[in-house]
Write a protein that holds these residues in place. Structure first.
Motif, mmCIF file in Angstrom:
data_model
loop_
_atom_site.group_PDB
_atom_site.id
_atom_site.type_symbol
_atom_site.label_atom_id
_atom_site.label_comp_id
_atom_site.label_asym_id
_atom_site.label_seq_id
_atom_site.Cartn_x
_atom_site.Cartn_y
_atom_site.Cartn_z
ATOM 1 N N THR A 267 31.767 19.337 29.901
ATOM 2 C CA THR A 267 30.634 18.410 30.018
ATOM 3 C C THR A 267 29.761 18.764 31.217
ATOM 4 O O THR A 267 28.531 18.862 31.112
ATOM 5 N N GLU A 268 30.396 18.955 32.354
ATOM 6 C CA GLU A 268 29.651 19.292 33.575
ATOM 7 C C GLU A 268 28.998 20.667 33.451
ATOM 8 O O GLU A 268 27.841 20.853 33.858
ATOM 9 N N LEU A 269 29.727 21.630 32.912
ATOM 10 C CA LEU A 269 29.186 22.981 32.782
ATOM 11 C C LEU A 269 28.043 23.023 31.765
ATOM 12 O O LEU A 269 27.030 23.692 31.984
ATOM 13 N N ARG A 270 28.202 22.299 30.663
ATOM 14 C CA ARG A 270 27.147 22.303 29.650
ATOM 15 C C ARG A 270 25.872 21.636 30.184
ATOM 16 O O ARG A 270 24.762 22.032 29.823
ATOM 17 N N ARG A 271 26.037 20.659 31.032
ATOM 18 C CA ARG A 271 24.859 20.024 31.644
ATOM 19 C C ARG A 271 24.076 21.054 32.457
ATOM 20 O O ARG A 271 22.838 21.099 32.395
ATOM 21 N N VAL A 272 24.795 21.889 33.222
ATOM 22 C CA VAL A 272 24.132 22.943 33.986
ATOM 23 C C VAL A 272 23.466 23.936 33.033
ATOM 24 O O VAL A 272 22.329 24.365 33.244
ATOM 25 N N ALA A 273 24.182 24.315 31.972
ATOM 26 C CA ALA A 273 23.674 25.308 31.026
ATOM 27 C C ALA A 273 22.439 24.835 30.272
ATOM 28 O O ALA A 273 21.611 25.643 29.856
ATOM 29 N N GLU A 274 22.291 23.535 30.110
ATOM 30 C CA GLU A 274 21.205 23.009 29.294
ATOM 31 C C GLU A 274 20.066 22.399 30.096
ATOM 32 O O GLU A 274 18.918 22.397 29.639
ATOM 33 N N GLU A 275 20.361 21.894 31.285
ATOM 34 C CA GLU A 275 19.347 21.129 31.998
ATOM 35 C C GLU A 275 18.728 21.837 33.199
ATOM 36 O O GLU A 275 17.605 21.518 33.592
ATOM 37 N N THR A 276 19.452 22.768 33.808
ATOM 38 C CA THR A 276 18.886 23.430 34.984
ATOM 39 C C THR A 276 17.779 24.390 34.577
ATOM 40 O O THR A 276 17.792 24.950 33.482
ATOM 41 N N SER A 277 16.819 24.578 35.466
ATOM 42 C CA SER A 277 15.708 25.496 35.194
ATOM 43 C C SER A 277 15.958 26.889 35.758
ATOM 44 O O SER A 277 15.117 27.773 35.631
ATOM 45 N N VAL A 278 17.124 27.084 36.391
ATOM 46 C CA VAL A 278 17.445 28.371 37.009
ATOM 47 C C VAL A 278 18.227 29.228 36.017
ATOM 48 O O VAL A 278 19.364 28.888 35.666
#
Length: 317
Positions: A267-278
């Motif tokens: 859940t935490e990793l997918r949030r980074v994969a989908e929401e971050t702009s980097v």
């Protein structure tokens, strides 16, 4: 010349032009002499480390890091060890760099003393030297350096918090680099207290430390942490969940989660994969998910809308 004429011939030309009166020619010549084949050429390069012309200094240092054989390597180490005692801070950095490159314990006691920050207020310690020596001691890997490196982390962290509101001060960056390198080196040396120290850094309010320092702490947890340690897990996930966390820290935290194969973190990793702009943070989050679950997910390029600010006027009137 390399690729145009035989390498040996190019090296001969370089060696013959190292003493050219033009500093730019010397710099080009130095680039041709590596790997350094003789003690005589090594000595010439060591002399050029004192040049105020930075490109010549950098080219000479890079060449010295590439000796052709053990006899040249040892001659460079012997001189580098002596450089630790030179009053000039730049020469001490060069000596430390070379000793770290060769993982040499030569003059180790003097080397460690260069990061014993308790001898002076931290703001009076040369930050660039501190960062280089902290890095080199990790490359050397001797546990004798652990107490001094711990001191860099402890005092450096307090120093950074004290000056967090200062603007544009290069010493801020250098202090951050020194603390970051010390954290990495302590993990490389396998300091038994590194996990505790790294978590202590990550517990500090996000805005109170540079993202690079927090990134180094996350890296250290990935290097030395235990996947069964709940505190390590919570510290890394907090970085991924924290609002306003810097991109470098998120990258290293996601990577550490993957290295440790921490379960139930999708859940935490997918949030980074989908929401971050980097982009690199998206990629490393997907890498971590694949490493933990064995499932490879497609990388989606972040989309950023851009609306140009324009004004259209009727010029016909």
């Amino acid at each position: 010349l390399p690729g145009v004429i035989p390498a040996d011939r190019a090296r001969q030309i370089g060696e013959s032009m190292v003493a050219d009166p033009d500093l730019s020619v010397q710099t080009a010549a130095v680039a041709l002499v590596a790997p350094v084949r003789s003690v005589q050429i090594a000595e010439a390069l060591l002399e050029r480390l004192s040049s105020p012309y930075l490109p010549l200094h950098d080219a000479s240092l890079a060449a010295l890091a590439q000796p052709a054989d053990d006899s040249v390597r040892q001659a460079i180490i012997d001189q580098a060890a002596k450089m630790l005692d030179i009053p000039n801070a730049r020469r001490r950095q060069d000596g430390s760099f070379l000793l770290g490159t060769f993982a040499s314990k030569a003059n180790l006691e003097a080397h460690i003393k260069l990061v014993e920050t308790r001898r002076a207020p931290l703001e009076e310690v040369d930050g660039a030297t501190l960062a280089q020596v902290a890095q080199s001691l990790g490359q050397i890997g001797d546990p004798a350096a652990i107490p001094a490196l711990r001191s860099v982390v402890q005092r450096g962290t307090r120093f950074l918090q004290a000056i967090v509101n200062a603007s544009g001060n290069p010493d801020d960056y250098l202090a951050s680099a020194a603390v970051s390198q010390a954290l990495v080196s302590l993990a490389q040396i396998r300091d038994p207290e590194i996990v505790k120290q790294a978590m202590g850094v990550l517990r500090i309010e996000t805005a109170m430390l540079p993202a690079e320092t927090r990134a180094a702490a996350a890296w250290a947890l990935g290097e030395a942490g235990n996947s069964s340690d709940r505190a390590v897990r919570e510290a890394l996930l907090k970085v991924l969940q924290e609002e306003g966390e810097g991109a470098p820290a998120i990258f290293e935290a996601a990577k550490a989660v993957g290295r440790l194969k921490l379960a139930d973190t999708s859940t935490e990793l997918r949030r980074v994969a989908e929401e971050t702009s980097v982009p690199r943070n998206r990629w490393v989050a997907l890498w971590a998910i694949a490493r933990i679950t064995g499932q490879v997910e497609p990388y989606v390029t972040p989309f950023k809308r851009f609306d140009a600010t324009v004004a259209i006027e009727d010029r016909t009137r």
